[in-house]
Design a protein around this motif. Structure first.
Motif, PDB file in Angstrom:
ATOM      1  N   ALA A   1      22.617  50.508   5.550  1.00  0.00           N
ATOM      2  CA  ALA A   1      21.942  50.684   4.263  1.00  0.00           C
ATOM      3  C   ALA A   1      22.048  49.425   3.409  1.00  0.00           C
ATOM      4  CB  ALA A   1      22.538  51.885   3.525  1.00  0.00           C
ATOM      5  N   LYS A   2      23.241  48.841   3.348  1.00  0.00           N
ATOM      6  CA  LYS A   2      23.434  47.626   2.545  1.00  0.00           C
ATOM      7  C   LYS A   2      22.588  46.474   3.075  1.00  0.00           C
ATOM      8  CE  LYS A   2      28.109  48.698   0.920  1.00  0.00           C
ATOM      9  NZ  LYS A   2      29.562  48.329   0.975  1.00  0.00           N
ATOM     10  N   ALA A   3      22.477  46.379   4.405  1.00  0.00           N
ATOM     11  CA  ALA A   3      21.695  45.299   5.010  1.00  0.00           C
ATOM     12  C   ALA A   3      20.207  45.447   4.722  1.00  0.00           C
ATOM     13  CB  ALA A   3      21.929  45.258   6.518  1.00  0.00           C
ATOM     14  N   ARG A   4      19.762  46.699   4.505  1.00  0.00           N
ATOM     15  CA  ARG A   4      18.333  46.938   4.241  1.00  0.00           C
ATOM     16  C   ARG A   4      18.069  47.295   2.772  1.00  0.00           C
ATOM     17  NH1 ARG A   4      14.821  50.058   8.569  1.00  0.00           N
ATOM     18  NH2 ARG A   4      13.313  48.818   7.401  1.00  0.00           N
ATOM     19  N   ASN A   5      19.064  47.101   1.926  1.00  0.00           N
ATOM     20  CA  ASN A   5      18.929  47.392   0.495  1.00  0.00           C
ATOM     21  C   ASN A   5      18.473  48.837   0.251  1.00  0.00           C
ATOM     22  OD1 ASN A   5      19.593  44.717  -0.421  1.00  0.00           O
ATOM     23  ND2 ASN A   5      17.558  44.069   0.252  1.00  0.00           N
ATOM     24  N   ALA A   6      19.074  49.753   0.984  1.00  0.00           N
ATOM     25  CA  ALA A   6      18.753  51.172   0.858  1.00  0.00           C
ATOM     26  C   ALA A   6      19.910  51.896   0.174  1.00  0.00           C
ATOM     27  CB  ALA A   6      18.477  51.781   2.231  1.00  0.00           C
TER      28      ALA A   6
ATOM     29  N   GLN B   1      22.284  58.325   0.621  1.00  0.00           N
ATOM     30  CA  GLN B   1      21.139  58.945   1.294  1.00  0.00           C
ATOM     31  C   GLN B   1      21.097  58.548   2.770  1.00  0.00           C
ATOM     32  OE1 GLN B   1      17.462  58.158  -0.744  1.00  0.00           O
ATOM     33  NE2 GLN B   1      18.076  59.259  -2.600  1.00  0.00           N
ATOM     34  N   CYS B   2      21.448  57.308   3.031  1.00  0.00           N
ATOM     35  CA  CYS B   2      21.432  56.823   4.410  1.00  0.00           C
ATOM     36  C   CYS B   2      22.505  57.526   5.239  1.00  0.00           C
ATOM     37  CB  CYS B   2      21.650  55.312   4.426  1.00  0.00           C
ATOM     38  SG  CYS B   2      21.046  54.513   5.922  1.00  0.00           S
ATOM     39  N   ILE B   3      23.701  57.701   4.667  1.00  0.00           N
ATOM     40  CA  ILE B   3      24.770  58.404   5.370  1.00  0.00           C
ATOM     41  C   ILE B   3      24.334  59.821   5.703  1.00  0.00           C
ATOM     42  CG2 ILE B   3      27.075  59.419   5.109  1.00  0.00           C
ATOM     43  CD1 ILE B   3      27.871  56.920   3.529  1.00  0.00           C
ATOM     44  N   GLN B   4      23.736  60.500   4.719  1.00  0.00           N
ATOM     45  CA  GLN B   4      23.290  61.873   4.940  1.00  0.00           C
ATOM     46  C   GLN B   4      22.215  61.934   6.018  1.00  0.00           C
ATOM     47  OE1 GLN B   4      24.688  64.685   3.612  1.00  0.00           O
ATOM     48  NE2 GLN B   4      23.398  65.622   5.188  1.00  0.00           N
ATOM     49  N   SER B   5      21.317  60.973   5.995  1.00  0.00           N
ATOM     50  CA  SER B   5      20.244  60.928   6.988  1.00  0.00           C
ATOM     51  C   SER B   5      20.813  60.699   8.388  1.00  0.00           C
ATOM     52  CB  SER B   5      19.254  59.811   6.639  1.00  0.00           C
ATOM     53  OG  SER B   5      18.194  59.770   7.567  1.00  0.00           O
ATOM     54  N   PHE B   6      21.786  59.797   8.501  1.00  0.00           N
ATOM     55  CA  PHE B   6      22.431  59.537   9.788  1.00  0.00           C
ATOM     56  C   PHE B   6      23.081  60.800  10.338  1.00  0.00           C
ATOM     57  CE2 PHE B   6      23.201  54.960  11.057  1.00  0.00           C
ATOM     58  CZ  PHE B   6      22.132  54.454  10.349  1.00  0.00           C
ATOM     59  N   LEU B   7      23.859  61.475   9.496  1.00  0.00           N
ATOM     60  CA  LEU B   7      24.586  62.669   9.940  1.00  0.00           C
ATOM     61  C   LEU B   7      23.630  63.799  10.303  1.00  0.00           C
ATOM     62  CD1 LEU B   7      27.569  62.657   7.410  1.00  0.00           C
ATOM     63  CD2 LEU B   7      27.528  61.812   9.765  1.00  0.00           C
ATOM     64  N   THR B   8      22.540  63.932   9.527  1.00  0.00           N
ATOM     65  CA  THR B   8      21.548  64.971   9.821  1.00  0.00           C
ATOM     66  C   THR B   8      20.873  64.728  11.164  1.00  0.00           C
ATOM     67  OG1 THR B   8      21.098  65.360   7.472  1.00  0.00           O
ATOM     68  CG2 THR B   8      19.410  66.061   9.032  1.00  0.00           C
ATOM     69  N   GLU B   9      20.455  63.484  11.406  1.00  0.00           N
ATOM     70  CA  GLU B   9      19.782  63.144  12.661  1.00  0.00           C
ATOM     71  C   GLU B   9      20.729  63.296  13.849  1.00  0.00           C
ATOM     72  OE1 GLU B   9      16.722  62.748  13.150  1.00  0.00           O
ATOM     73  OE2 GLU B   9      16.019  62.564  11.079  1.00  0.00           O
TER      74      GLU B   9
END
Length: 252
Positions: free
Chosen positions: A212-217, A221-229
């Motif tokens: 997320a930090k590398a893509r300025n996201a 939200q990114c952590i949640q998306s990773f865990l959901t997927e």
């Protein structure tokens, strides 16, 4: 064929006849990979399983073969500045006018390991988080370059240590690249791309944070998306295994 390896043309053209008789097998499952030591170079030759009849038709007339895609995608990755074993050639043989056997030849480039080392239960070895960080940043660069590896599993990501300005850093090399897409990769698509990786929740939280930090996201939200997927992938695999078990009992 890569013109830089023209001196090996005769050997390469004879691979369909030589493959089963020589070389050293380094991987054997659905497909087989062998190395051939030619003295001044070691070639890595991947022999793809002979397709079923319908796929022989598809690969002959509708879609490029896996070997050809692996070669062309390797050329494209190299052009875009990403590491993959140097492509040398691809070979297709036909039988009855349809694709029969196919081979992808590359330069053998041994690296330190696969990302499969970082699964549940692995000890927190020295440098582990640094590797995870650089892996996440590498993947972010890959996605920012509009590259999506559609088989982004631990065994298809090699890594090795390199010295960069006096410091030890990691480099990554992609293999088994016949399934790739070159298109814009959203954060959601990128998160899903990690779902086949193995690891515990801590692993995915770390990867998601650095990605997320590398893509300025947004990190949360990114952590949640990773865990959901990852959970979706786990359930999908569980259903698949359940079906396999049922089918085995049914026909045993």
């Amino acid at each position: 064929m890569n013109n830089n390896y023209e001196q090996y043309r005769q050997f390469i053209e004879e691979i369909p006849d030589k493959f089963d008789l020589g070389g050293t097998t380094i991987y054997l499952a659905r497909n087989e990979i062998k190395t051939f030591d030619l003295g001044d170079i070691i070639l890595n030759v991947k022999s793809y399983k002979i397709p079923i009849f319908i796929n022989r038709i598809i690969y002959s007339w509708i879609r490029k073969s896996k070997a050809r895609r692996a070669y062309e995608y390797a050329v494209e990755l190299s052009k875009r500045g990403f590491k993959t074993p140097t492509p040398v050639a691809y070979i297709e043989t036909k039988k009855g006018g349809l694709l029969h056997r196919s081979f992808f030849i590359s330069v053998h480039e041994p690296l330190d390991g696969h990302m499969r080392l970082f699964n549940d239960g692995d000890p927190d070895n020295k440098g582990r988080e640094e590797l995870i960080k650089e892996f996440a940043q590498f993947t972010a660069k890959l996605h920012e370059a509009n590259i999506l590896h559609c088989d982004y599993s631990p065994g298809n990501i090699l890594y090795g240590k390199i010295a960069e300005e006096g410091e030890q850093q990691y480099e990554f090399s992609l293999v088994d690249i016949n399934r790739m897409q070159f298109k814009p990769v959203s954060i959601e698509m990128g998160s899903k791309n990690f779902s086949r990786m193995r690891g515990n929740e801590e692993f995915f939280r770390l990867v998601a944070t650095y990605y997320a930090k590398a893509r300025n996201a947004d990190v949360d939200q990114c952590i949640q998306s990773f865990l959901t997927e990852k959970e979706k992938d786990r359930k999908k695999r569980a259903r698949k295994e359940k079906f396999k078990s049922f089918r085995k009992r049914l026909f045993s």
